[in-house]
Design an enzyme around this catalytic site. Structure first.
Site, mmCIF file in Angstrom:
data_model
loop_
_atom_site.group_PDB
_atom_site.id
_atom_site.type_symbol
_atom_site.label_atom_id
_atom_site.label_comp_id
_atom_site.label_asym_id
_atom_site.label_seq_id
_atom_site.Cartn_x
_atom_site.Cartn_y
_atom_site.Cartn_z
ATOM 1 N N ASP A 52 0.821 -1.211 0.000
ATOM 2 C CA ASP A 52 0.000 0.000 0.000
ATOM 3 C C ASP A 52 0.855 1.261 0.000
ATOM 4 O O ASP A 52 0.657 2.164 -0.808
ATOM 5 C CB ASP A 52 -0.933 0.018 1.221
ATOM 6 C CG ASP A 52 -2.100 -0.945 1.055
ATOM 7 O OD1 ASP A 52 -2.299 -1.446 -0.059
ATOM 8 O OD2 ASP A 52 -2.802 -1.191 2.059
ATOM 9 N N GLU B 119 -0.160 -0.602 5.852
ATOM 10 C CA GLU B 119 -1.339 -1.261 5.298
ATOM 11 C C GLU B 119 -2.578 -0.486 5.740
ATOM 12 O O GLU B 119 -2.721 -0.147 6.923
ATOM 13 C CB GLU B 119 -1.449 -2.703 5.805
ATOM 14 C CG GLU B 119 -0.722 -3.716 4.950
ATOM 15 C CD GLU B 119 -1.372 -3.917 3.600
ATOM 16 O OE1 GLU B 119 -2.569 -4.236 3.542
ATOM 17 O OE2 GLU B 119 -0.678 -3.740 2.580
ATOM 18 N N LYS C 91 -6.585 -0.564 6.204
ATOM 19 C CA LYS C 91 -7.692 -1.499 6.345
ATOM 20 C C LYS C 91 -8.966 -0.747 6.737
ATOM 21 O O LYS C 91 -8.905 0.345 7.304
ATOM 22 C CB LYS C 91 -7.386 -2.551 7.428
ATOM 23 C CG LYS C 91 -6.143 -3.384 7.173
ATOM 24 C CD LYS C 91 -6.312 -4.302 5.980
ATOM 25 C CE LYS C 91 -5.110 -5.205 5.799
ATOM 26 N NZ LYS C 91 -5.231 -6.031 4.577
#
Length: 357
Positions: free
Chosen positions: A253, A266, A268
């Site tokens: 990412d 990351e 989420k």
């Protein structure tokens, strides 16, 4: 054997006719003679018996878990098992419903397969460890393909989680119908993709447009407050990576600095609170997989990148949780990832990979 015992017993009785033995004495004498003839009786150890019993007790609750509990976390596992990056890797991941290849040649020797769990997260001194491994110049071959990080994680998912996910999916299809379930998948995928697109704009050094923020909606409100310590422009955004030694690929990412230290990041989203790293399931393992691939890549390798961060934005608009992983934690999750890679290629070779959910 029984004839020998009868003859032996009879001969003993003949030699000593005047001695009257009790039943207990007869049994003791026979046991003594049997031991002399055939050796001691080998009994199973109590430890092995206890272990078998314990294993059964541990496994039972997993297969009888209450469906209400399952529905709260299997939807999250479902999200985790899908790749929401907008960057697609050609020929690397295949479709979501594509069957896993089985019983094929693998890119490792038996010795390398056994040694996978010893591969370093960051380059070793003078590359001593790496020099013992075969360097794959191409991502694919006629005999095998490089699997994505998500593919490996999905194929090696613990069986209890896998069965719970299947039950959740079945119940959702029953509730919504096949078309309704497909729409639910699209909604989940679109939610993650929209957030990634808005964050990509922000990380590039530009402020997202009002239209983009409105489209991202409540998720942007959740995550925006957690970005105050994130530096931009980022070092890497949505970067395709390939591990030339362990033969897997993925899309990281973001890599940028948080409070002066580089982190692999990351993004989420979640409907439920994720107040601990453990609650994010395989997210830290996924993070380490990307860091390992990056450090094994000569173009992107950077020894300053040793930390990780998982940002969880909430659909309720609640302020996002940020989980920072220190280098020691990253090494621990890296070892878990290596075991998953080893399991994947072993089952690939043996033809025992499960069907995708």
């Amino acid at each position: 054997m029984f004839k020998i015992l009868i003859v032996r017993s009879f001969s003993t009785a003949v030699k000593r006719p005047k001695v009257k033995l009790s039943k207990a004495d007869v049994i003791k004498r026979l046991n003594y003679e049997n031991k002399a003839l055939f050796g001691a009786v080998i009994k199973p150890t109590a430890k092995r018996k206890t272990k078998t019993k314990s294993t059964e007790q541990v496994m039972l609750p997993k297969t009888t878990a209450h469906p209400v509990v399952e529905s709260e976390y299997t939807s999250e596992i479902f999200w985790q098992s899908r790749n929401f990056s907008r960057v697609k890797i050609p020929n690397g991941d295949g479709g979501e419903n594509e069957s896993y290849p089985t019983g094929l040649v693998i890119p490792f020797t038996d010795k390398e397969l056994q040694a996978i769990t010893k591969f370093p997260l960051v380059p070793s001194d003078r590359g001593i460890v790496e020099s013992q491994w075969k360097l794959h110049e191409q991502h694919e071959s006629d005999q095998y393909k490089s699997p994505s990080v998500n593919r490996i994680l999905s194929a090696t998912m613990p069986e209890a989680s896998r069965q719970a996910l299947i039950r959740w999916k079945t119940s959702k299809i029953t509730e919504l119908g096949e078309e309704g379930f497909q729409l639910l998948q699209k909604e989940i995928f679109a939610r993650g993709s929209t957030l990634h697109a808005t964050l990509e704009t922000w990380l590039s050094g530009c402020d997202p447009s009002e239209e983009a923020i409105e489209k991202t909606g409540i998720l942007w409100r959740s995550v925006s407050g957690a970005l105050k310590d994130v530096e931009r422009p980022a070092k890497l955004i949505e970067q395709k990576l390939y591990h030339p030694y362990l033969h897997y690929n993925g899309v990281v990412d973001c890599i940028t600095s948080i409070k002066g230290h580089y982190h692999v990041i990351e993004w989420k989203t979640s409907d439920n609170p994720k107040t601990s790293v453990g609650a994010t399931y395989d997210a830290p393992v996924q993070l380490c997989a990307y860091l390992g691939a990056l450090q094994a890549n000569g173009e992107h390798c950077d020894s300053r990148i040793q930390k990780g961060a998982i940002f969880v934005a909430y659909t309720s608009g609640k302020p996002a949780n940020v989980h920072i992983l220190e280098p020691s934690e990253m090494r621990r999750y890296w070892l878990q990832w290596l075991h998953r890679v080893q399991e994947y290629w072993t089952r690939y070779r043996d033809g025992t990979l499960p069907e995708p959910i």
